[in-house]
Design a protein around this motif. Structure first.
Motif, mmCIF file in Angstrom:
data_model
loop_
_atom_site.group_PDB
_atom_site.id
_atom_site.type_symbol
_atom_site.label_atom_id
_atom_site.label_comp_id
_atom_site.label_asym_id
_atom_site.label_seq_id
_atom_site.Cartn_x
_atom_site.Cartn_y
_atom_site.Cartn_z
ATOM 1 N N HIS A 70 0.825 -1.204 0.000
ATOM 2 C CA HIS A 70 0.000 0.000 0.000
ATOM 3 C C HIS A 70 0.864 1.261 0.000
ATOM 4 N N SER A 71 1.870 1.285 0.866
ATOM 5 C CA SER A 71 2.746 2.458 0.963
ATOM 6 C C SER A 71 3.546 2.660 -0.316
ATOM 7 N N GLN A 72 4.044 1.562 -0.878
ATOM 8 C CA GLN A 72 4.816 1.666 -2.126
ATOM 9 C C GLN A 72 3.967 2.233 -3.254
ATOM 10 N N GLU A 73 2.738 1.758 -3.375
ATOM 11 C CA GLU A 73 1.868 2.226 -4.443
ATOM 12 C C GLU A 73 1.517 3.701 -4.266
ATOM 13 N N GLU A 74 1.158 4.058 -3.043
ATOM 14 C CA GLU A 74 0.683 5.414 -2.785
ATOM 15 C C GLU A 74 1.818 6.438 -2.790
ATOM 16 N N ILE A 75 2.907 6.124 -2.095
ATOM 17 C CA ILE A 75 3.970 7.101 -1.893
ATOM 18 C C ILE A 75 4.989 7.101 -3.022
ATOM 19 N N LEU A 76 5.419 5.915 -3.458
ATOM 20 C CA LEU A 76 6.472 5.836 -4.461
ATOM 21 C C LEU A 76 5.938 5.811 -5.887
ATOM 22 N N ALA A 77 4.950 4.959 -6.159
ATOM 23 C CA ALA A 77 4.431 4.850 -7.525
ATOM 24 C C ALA A 77 3.558 6.052 -7.893
ATOM 25 N N ASP A 78 2.588 6.394 -7.012
ATOM 26 C CA ASP A 78 1.682 7.508 -7.300
ATOM 27 C C ASP A 78 2.260 8.859 -6.902
ATOM 28 N N GLU A 79 3.305 8.862 -6.084
ATOM 29 C CA GLU A 79 3.996 10.088 -5.659
ATOM 30 C C GLU A 79 3.026 11.120 -5.070
ATOM 31 N N ILE A 80 2.244 10.710 -4.084
ATOM 32 C CA ILE A 80 1.270 11.642 -3.528
ATOM 33 C C ILE A 80 1.922 12.792 -2.753
ATOM 34 N N TYR A 81 3.193 12.649 -2.366
ATOM 35 C CA TYR A 81 3.872 13.725 -1.640
ATOM 36 C C TYR A 81 4.717 14.609 -2.559
ATOM 37 N N LYS A 82 4.605 14.449 -3.843
ATOM 38 C CA LYS A 82 5.416 15.225 -4.775
ATOM 39 C C LYS A 82 5.094 16.713 -4.652
ATOM 40 N N PHE A 83 6.128 17.529 -4.542
ATOM 41 C CA PHE A 83 5.938 18.975 -4.456
ATOM 42 C C PHE A 83 7.161 19.679 -5.031
ATOM 43 N N ASN A 84 6.984 20.933 -5.398
ATOM 44 C CA ASN A 84 8.079 21.750 -5.893
ATOM 45 C C ASN A 84 8.577 22.660 -4.780
ATOM 46 N N SER A 85 9.882 22.774 -4.675
ATOM 47 C CA SER A 85 10.487 23.618 -3.656
ATOM 48 C C SER A 85 11.361 24.674 -4.313
ATOM 49 N N ASN A 86 11.369 25.862 -3.743
ATOM 50 C CA ASN A 86 12.238 26.921 -4.266
ATOM 51 C C ASN A 86 13.635 26.862 -3.674
ATOM 52 N N THR A 87 13.913 25.792 -2.949
ATOM 53 C CA THR A 87 15.240 25.581 -2.396
ATOM 54 C C THR A 87 15.643 24.125 -2.571
ATOM 55 N N ASP A 88 16.949 23.883 -2.705
ATOM 56 C CA ASP A 88 17.443 22.503 -2.798
ATOM 57 C C ASP A 88 17.458 21.818 -1.442
ATOM 58 N N ARG A 89 17.268 22.610 -0.398
ATOM 59 C CA ARG A 89 17.303 22.062 0.958
ATOM 60 C C ARG A 89 15.982 22.376 1.684
ATOM 61 N N PRO A 90 14.885 21.811 1.242
ATOM 62 C CA PRO A 90 13.620 22.076 1.914
ATOM 63 C C PRO A 90 13.589 21.455 3.307
#
Length: 283
Positions: A70-90
């Motif tokens: 479940h975690s692999q599908e949701e977090i890694l495959a579907d990338e539900i936490y994907k976000f853009n950051s204006n810094t390389d060190r968020p």
């Protein structure tokens, strides 16, 4: 072509098809993906035993194979936490880090990210320690996220469902323990957070209300909401709070708990409303 040659040709085609099929079963599509064979094995493995599986170039430890899938599908495959950051060190706060799949994703997405991960369940925390040991700038806290600093009653199941319990529920919990807790609002008051992830099994309503004065410090927030249909007003209150703090939000069903809401009305036992709420700010 005589019969023998035809037979040999047919056998070669069959063997080629078998080899091709075998390669497909064991092939991974990417560093985050499981092969078909691995998925079949995981679906039939019993829970409880400590095992590991390669993910993104490292061994990832788990005890519950279905939760791992479940975690692999949701977090890694579907990338539900994907976000853009204006810094390389968020700066990322992971509330409810469980076995560390989220931390793995964050550090592979932003290798220089600073991550604070909170996981109160002892069994889950031990897996978390093993799974993020190779990463730098990851600080682990064996504490529950709550509305005050001190101690709180906690139902430790060693699964994704471990949670804070209070009142009558605390008196009947099967695996109740007293654990340290930390006030999230105090942390948010200190610095800007590029991503705040909250998956704390029903405690999010109380915690978010307490954090209201400091949510301007958060750029992106992922909230997994756990609630009950008879408490719809709490969800409405949370969504209004999110809007008042300058976020827009997108809602996705996290689990179909009531297949027929008009007839089922409410689920007996676990939460009957589970939503993934993505909160972010428009330019």
């Amino acid at each position: 072509m005589d019969n023998r040659e035809r037979q040999n040709s047919f056998a070669a085609k069959i063997m080629g098809a078998v080899v091709k099929r075998g390669r497909q079963v064991f092939r991974r599509k990417g560093p985050y993906e499981f092969s078909r064979a691995q998925r079949i094995i995981l679906k039939h493995q019993p829970a409880g035993q400590l095992r590991h599986i390669p993910i993104a170039g490292q061994q990832f430890w788990y005890r519950n194979p279905l939760e791992l899938l479940h975690s692999q599908e949701e977090i890694l495959a579907d990338e539900i936490y994907k976000f853009n950051s204006n810094t390389d060190r968020p700066f990322i706060i992971d509330c409810g880090a469980n076995m560390g799949m989220g931390v793995l994703y964050f550090k592979n997405s932003y290798p220089q990210a600073e991550v604070w991960a909170y996981e109160p369940d002892q069994t889950n925390f031990e897996l978390l320690q093993k799974n993020v040991a190779t990463f730098h700038d990851v600080t682990l806290h064996q504490q529950a996220i709550w509305t005050h600093n001190g101690f709180i009653t906690f139902e430790a199941s060693g699964t994704l469902s471990s949670k804070i319990v209070e009142g009558e529920e605390a008196a009947t919990a099967s695996s109740m323990v007293r654990i340290p807790c930390v006030r999230l609002a105090d942390i948010l008051a200190q610095r800007t957070v590029q991503l705040l992830k909250i998956d704390i099994e029903g405690a999010e309503y109380a915690v978010l209300k307490d954090c209201a004065p400091f949510l301007h410090q958060v750029e992106n927030m992922f909230l997994e909401y756990h609630g009950y249909v008879q408490h719809t007003s709490e969800l409405e209150e949370l969504l209004l709070l999110v809007r008042q703090k300058g976020f827009v939000y997108y809602i996705r069903e996290a689990a179909a708990c009531l297949p027929h809401p008009f007839t089922d009305k409410q689920r007996k036992g676990d939460y009957d409303v589970q939503l993934n709420i993505f909160c972010y700010r428009l330019p």
